[in-house]
Design an enzyme around this catalytic site. Structure first.
Site: not given
Ligand SMILES: *Cc1c(COP(=O)(O)O)cnc(C)c1O
Length: 387
Positions: A41, A137, A259, A307
């Site tokens: 997966k 689940r 930042y 990023m």
């Protein structure tokens, strides 16, 4: 570490096919049941269905487990034979869609069992049945198993390829809960028509043999991601994530780096800026200590990632470790992905899958056994289309 030409200004995820082969063999050797299936997966945990599936098929893997029907189609493209189990059940398409791909839905609840029994034509429809023995689940609980046992007509219309259950406490091999899930699973399935039991994932195949079951579903271990840190598995990392050093510079004490002043130098530091960021799958924020390796030396990560950039502290590194062209290793053999994941407060597969799906990938084919389905070298997976 590689002979591949990696992009000088970009990160790269290098997949070592020989490591996946070694891990497959370690799993096969340890597992006492009939067959090991590969969980592929999320594009084979970020390493690429198109590359990983042919390798595993050449090594004798017959069963592939995916989450959804799109992934089943990707596997089928890579491997024309072999079984594909779809863990999200029956909702991905019509019965015809599954049958066209030779994909077997792993039914997630009673309504899916009833729906498939209704849809089945003259020949019984192939499926697996998920039983919920403690994870809460997916799967049928005890009451539904009793109903199935009491209404044999329902299962008579289905051809059950496996009963499946999944551990809640897989990362703790000694947990009593694991034993209880096994006891429930074997007790419940004794009341149902016989079919192979699929119990073990990566942690299970290296656990007690009397609880292996028949069909294993192994993901992490094949790719070298450790799922039981308290009982290390005989596996090796298959993926190495590296990033180029774009710049090395000195920053005086009391300056903000990145930042919003996320990091402030307490003393004069020497920093390296790496060409990799959260857009390439590395975590955005680090709560604990994380480091990268540069020429074998540890360089602590500072601040958050951006990023496409992140900053590391190279103040204590020897000068020769900072020569141009060197790459920093974020994870790989010798630096488990657990390290950076733990510092970010996430599971190792969170980083592994995201980096694999985001960073450009390159493949190192198995050195021996030519034709074992490996890719030819270097092959970026999202290279621009070339006519
Ligand atoms: C993802 C998954 C697996 C594989 O688990 P690993 O620990 O990565 O081997 C097995 N079974 C199910 C149901 C899964 O969702």
């Amino acid at each position: 570490m590689t002979t591949l030409a990696l992009p000088a200004d970009r990160c790269a995820l290098v997949v070592e096919m020989a490591a996946i082969r070694a891990n497959w063999r370690a799993v096969r050797q340890s597992f006492a049941g009939a067959g090991v299936g590969a969980v592929v997966k999320q594009d084979a945990y970020g390493l690429g269905i198109a590359e990983v599936v042919p390798l595993l098929a050449a090594l004798g893997c017959r069963d592939f487990w995916v989450a959804d029907l799109q992934e089943a189609a990707d596997v089928r493209r890579a491997e024309p034979s072999g079984r594909i189990f779809v863990l999200h059940g029956l909702v991905g398409g019509t019965l015809r869609d599954y049958q066209a791909l030779g994909a077997i839905p792993v039914l997630v609840d009673m309504s899916e069992v009833e729906a498939l029994a209704r849809l089945a034509g003259d020949a019984p429809a192939a499926c697996a049945i998920h039983l919920d023995t403690g994870l809460n689940r997916l799967g049928l609980g005890l009451a539904e198993v009793r109903r199935l046992a009491a209404e044999p007509g329902l299962l008579g219309r289905l051809q059950v390829a496996a009963y499946v259950t999944h551990l809640a406490h897989f990362s703790d091999p000694g947990a009593r809960a694991n034993l209880w899930q096994w006891r429930r699973f074997s007790a419940w399935t004794r009341h149902l028509p016989p079919a192979p039991l699929s119990f073990s994932a990566s942690s299970g195949v290296f656990g007690p043999k009397e609880r292996h079951g028949d069909l294993a579903r192994v993901g992490s271990a094949l790719y070298g991601v450790e799922t039981t840190p308290s009982r290390p598995q005989p596996i090796v990392a298959a993926a190495t994530l590296t990033a180029p050093i774009l710049r090395v510079h000195r920053v005086p004490a009391g300056r903000e780096v990145g930042y919003s002043g996320a990091y402030r130098t307490r003393s004069a530091r020497r920093l390296a800026q790496l060409g990799i960021g959260y857009g390439d799958g590395v975590p955005y924020r680090f709560h604990g200590d994380a480091h990268v390796l540069i020429d074998g030396h540890r360089a602590p990560v500072v601040s958050t990632s951006a990023m496409s950039l992140m900053s590391v502290d190279v103040t204590d590194l020897p000068e020769e470790a900072l020569r141009p062209g060197l790459r920093a290793v974020l994870f790989g053999p010798g630096l488990p992905v657990d390290q950076i994941a733990a510092a970010a407060g996430v599971a190792p597969n969170v980083v592994h899958v995201r980096a694999g799906r985001s960073a450009p990938r390159f493949y190192l084919p198995c050195p021996d056994e030519p034709g074992a389905g490996t890719a030819t070298a270097p092959r970026p997976h999202h290279a621009p289309q070339m006519a």
